[in-house]
Enzyme design. Sequence first.
Site, PDB file in Angstrom:
ATOM      1  N   GLY A  75      84.761 161.601  22.157  1.00 14.18           N
ATOM      2  CA  GLY A  75      85.240 162.961  22.378  1.00 14.18           C
ATOM      3  C   GLY A  75      84.217 164.024  22.036  1.00 14.18           C
ATOM      4  O   GLY A  75      83.025 163.753  21.959  1.00 14.18           O
ATOM      5  N   ASN A  76      84.715 165.260  21.858  1.00 12.16           N
ATOM      6  CA  ASN A  76      83.859 166.447  21.733  1.00 12.16           C
ATOM      7  C   ASN A  76      82.866 166.437  22.900  1.00 12.16           C
ATOM      8  O   ASN A  76      81.655 166.512  22.718  1.00 12.16           O
ATOM      9  CB  ASN A  76      83.149 166.498  20.385  1.00 12.16           C
ATOM     10  CG  ASN A  76      82.535 167.861  20.124  1.00 12.16           C
ATOM     11  OD1 ASN A  76      83.004 168.875  20.624  1.00 12.16           O
ATOM     12  ND2 ASN A  76      81.459 167.889  19.381  1.00 12.16           N
TER      13      ASN A  76
ATOM     14  N   HIS B 234      78.330 163.586  28.478  1.00 12.70           N
ATOM     15  CA  HIS B 234      79.495 162.730  28.745  1.00 12.70           C
ATOM     16  C   HIS B 234      80.001 162.924  30.174  1.00 12.70           C
ATOM     17  O   HIS B 234      80.371 161.962  30.845  1.00 12.70           O
ATOM     18  CB  HIS B 234      80.656 163.099  27.805  1.00 12.70           C
ATOM     19  CG  HIS B 234      80.417 162.817  26.370  1.00 12.70           C
ATOM     20  ND1 HIS B 234      80.313 163.801  25.424  1.00 12.70           N
ATOM     21  CD2 HIS B 234      80.270 161.652  25.697  1.00 12.70           C
ATOM     22  CE1 HIS B 234      80.130 163.270  24.235  1.00 12.70           C
ATOM     23  NE2 HIS B 234      80.083 161.958  24.368  1.00 12.70           N
TER      24      HIS B 234
ATOM     25  N   ARG C  80      77.116 165.760  17.885  1.00 11.79           N
ATOM     26  CA  ARG C  80      76.747 166.268  16.558  1.00 11.79           C
ATOM     27  C   ARG C  80      75.924 167.559  16.635  1.00 11.79           C
ATOM     28  O   ARG C  80      75.805 168.255  15.631  1.00 11.79           O
ATOM     29  CB  ARG C  80      75.989 165.199  15.766  1.00 11.79           C
ATOM     30  CG  ARG C  80      76.879 164.042  15.343  1.00 11.79           C
ATOM     31  CD  ARG C  80      76.217 163.157  14.303  1.00 11.79           C
ATOM     32  NE  ARG C  80      77.141 162.171  13.766  1.00 11.79           N
ATOM     33  CZ  ARG C  80      77.246 160.917  14.183  1.00 11.79           C
ATOM     34  NH1 ARG C  80      76.473 160.485  15.145  1.00 11.79           N
ATOM     35  NH2 ARG C  80      78.124 160.087  13.629  1.00 11.79           N
TER      36      ARG C  80
ATOM     37  N   GLN D  82      83.199 152.335  12.764  1.00 11.49           N
ATOM     38  CA  GLN D  82      81.747 152.450  12.946  1.00 11.49           C
ATOM     39  C   GLN D  82      81.123 153.514  12.042  1.00 11.49           C
ATOM     40  O   GLN D  82      79.946 153.817  12.157  1.00 11.49           O
ATOM     41  CB  GLN D  82      81.381 152.676  14.413  1.00 11.49           C
ATOM     42  CG  GLN D  82      81.766 154.006  15.011  1.00 11.49           C
ATOM     43  CD  GLN D  82      81.531 154.039  16.511  1.00 11.49           C
ATOM     44  OE1 GLN D  82      82.289 153.463  17.288  1.00 11.49           O
ATOM     45  NE2 GLN D  82      80.475 154.703  16.952  1.00 11.49           N
TER      46      GLN D  82
ATOM     47  N   LYS E  55      71.112 157.423  25.642  1.00 10.48           N
ATOM     48  CA  LYS E  55      70.716 158.076  24.383  1.00 10.48           C
ATOM     49  C   LYS E  55      70.909 157.127  23.202  1.00 10.48           C
ATOM     50  O   LYS E  55      70.117 157.101  22.281  1.00 10.48           O
ATOM     51  CB  LYS E  55      71.540 159.344  24.173  1.00 10.48           C
ATOM     52  CG  LYS E  55      70.843 160.307  23.241  1.00 10.48           C
ATOM     53  CD  LYS E  55      71.796 161.210  22.533  1.00 10.48           C
ATOM     54  CE  LYS E  55      72.078 160.648  21.196  1.00 10.48           C
ATOM     55  NZ  LYS E  55      73.157 161.219  20.465  1.00 10.48           N
TER      56      LYS E  55
HETATM   57  O1  PAF Z   1      78.657 155.948  21.893  1.00  9.74           O
HETATM   58  C1  PAF Z   1      79.753 156.258  21.384  1.00  9.74           C
HETATM   59  O2  PAF Z   1      80.248 157.388  21.511  1.00  9.74           O
HETATM   60  C2  PAF Z   1      80.526 155.222  20.592  1.00  9.74           C
HETATM   61  O3  PAF Z   1      79.687 154.439  19.821  1.00  9.74           O
HETATM   62  C3  PAF Z   1      81.436 154.343  21.479  1.00  9.74           C
HETATM   63  C4  PAF Z   1      80.634 153.496  22.467  1.00  9.74           C
HETATM   64  C5  PAF Z   1      82.409 155.225  22.236  1.00  9.74           C
HETATM   65  C6  PAF Z   1      82.248 153.376  20.608  1.00  9.74           C
HETATM   66  O4  PAF Z   1      83.069 154.060  19.710  1.00  9.74           O
END
Ligand code: PAF
Length: 284
Positions: free
Chosen positions: A31-32, A37, A189, A61, A151
């Site tokens: 998200g964000n 994206h 971020r 994670q 990235k």
């Molecule tokens: O790249 C990301 O944003 C994350 O690591 C992912 C692949 C969505 C897994 O949570």
Amino acid sequence: MKQIHSIDEVRAAISAWREVGDTVALVPTMGNLHKGHISLAKLAAEYAEHVVVSVFVNPTQFGPNEDFDAYPRTLAADARKLSHAGMDIMFAPSVKEIYPRGLDNGTQVLVPGLSDQLCGAARPGHFAGVTSVVCRLLNICAPDVAVFGQKDYQQWIILRKMVADLHSPVRLVAGPTMREKSGLAMSSRNSLLDDAQRDKAASIFSALIGVEQQLQAGRRDYAKLEDEAAGHIRDAGLETEYVAIRRSLDLGMPEKDTPRLSVLAAARLDKVRLIDNVLVELSQ
Ligand code: PAF
């Protein structure tokens, strides 16, 4: 665009597409959403008739002292952007939906070796969290294609290995990194940085480009090139975590005649951790 929060509902929607013979692409995100994206989502739409974008800030994670709580969550704005981009479904499950037996009791998917190096050395357990959640998302959506950003190059190589090792019937596609005018790689971020910090952060990309130019000019003293680039980033006021020159294929250590290299970097600016990489195709 439909906003879906439950596994049953997203599976029902995907099954309905499958029944008429349509194909499905998945774009996993936390998200964000930014232009990077959206470019991945649009790339996904070139590979399948329907695109599901998942938005899930995956707790497994993040390390105990990392920014899970502070990670920007902007679901309403994300939904607007995906709808505007013509996506079919935003799948935004709860933590309970993805990890019904709790965070510590669920099955983990581990890709050994590479998961402990580079970003994995500074973030123990991070890639186990990534592979564990991506495996779940692939099992939930069973897409024909899944799209990830270049990235996160180490993540990309690890996920490719996971899918190959587990014989997962999905094609993985990597989309190019989108950049600000300064060269700074777009990242969720970045929204935690002010304008002056963003200018400083652009030093990561300029350091990587500097290494690329030196490699193209024929230098192969990899360790010295890494040190020089780390110094360039430090001089801009960041704390360099690593700069590494690796084989693009699998992020193994390169030989002097390796034709395709990745130059990767991670650095911190205050509490914000930033990563970037460039791929270098050597002509000589
Ligand atoms: O790249 C990301 O944003 C994350 O690591 C992912 C692949 C969505 C897994 O949570």
